[in-house]
Write a protein that holds these residues in place. Structure first.
Motif: not given
Length: 208
Positions: A102-107, A179-185
């Motif tokens: 949610t944070a990554l999508d909104r902010e 931030w080159t990686d995807d944080l969720i994985p």
């Protein structure tokens, strides 16, 4: 005008939420454009169009502007609502990953900036330890209730602190690498490591 109900925030609560949001937005903008040292209380107040005393009243510790939000209570509620019998780590995984998505999508920009400040600014990194502890106390209460334990049980405290500390370190790892990686994985992998332990890396066999 309809009267405020228990399910609807009062006018005062809505004003407070709006003020907190304005202070956060101003702080992020100043920190992104000029650096953390430029985001003084006076400049934040001017940018948010409030008084310096208002900034201090809402955020007595300046670092909390970028480290705290209203999600802790929501995460606690969602953790309590997870299916009965679900393993604690899986319950925590579902709740934390949902909050981060949610944070990554909104902010997205604010989320990346927060992680960068955690890496670059010692005072932010130090304060993070204290704010994480408060989050941990909330989540520990929910986990304890779900497992029939007391929130102050050693096992509950260790489990919660280990999980949140690991997730915090994964976020720092993410920021350190631009931030080159995807944080969720990365967070998913972090919780897998807690569950499975640290296995030795298999090295390729040398050719004869």
């Amino acid at each position: 005008m309809a009267a405020d109900t228990p399910d609807r925030p009062t006018l005062r609560e809505r004003k407070k939420t709006k003020t907190r949001a304005a202070i956060r937005k101003a702080t992020y903008r100043l920190a992104a454009e000029e650096g953390w040292d430029a985001a003084t209380t006076d400049r934040i107040a001017a940018a948010a169009e409030v008084s310096p005393s208002t900034v201090v009243r809402y955020f007595p510790v300046r670092e909390d502007i970028v480290l705290t939000d209203e999600n802790d209570a929501l995460m606690e509620a969602r953790l309590r609502a997870r299916p009965a019998g679900e393993e604690p780590l899986e319950s925590l995984r579902a709740v934390v990953l949902e909050a981060v998505r949610t944070a990554l999508d909104r902010e997205p920009e604010e989320t990346r900036l927060r992680a960068r400040l955690m890496v670059e600014v010692p005072s932010v990194r130090a304060r993070l330890t204290e704010t994480t502890a408060e989050t941990g106390r909330r989540l520990a209460r929910a986990l304890a209730d779900r497992s029939g334990r007391d929130a102050d049980d050693l096992e509950v405290r260790i489990f919660t602190a280990a999980a949140l500390g690991a997730l915090r370190e994964a976020t720092v790892y993410w920021a350190e690498r631009g931030w080159t990686d995807d944080l969720i994985p990365l967070l998913d992998r972090t919780l897998d490591t807690l569950r499975n332990g640290l296995a030795p890396r298999t090295r390729p066999r040398a050719r004869p």
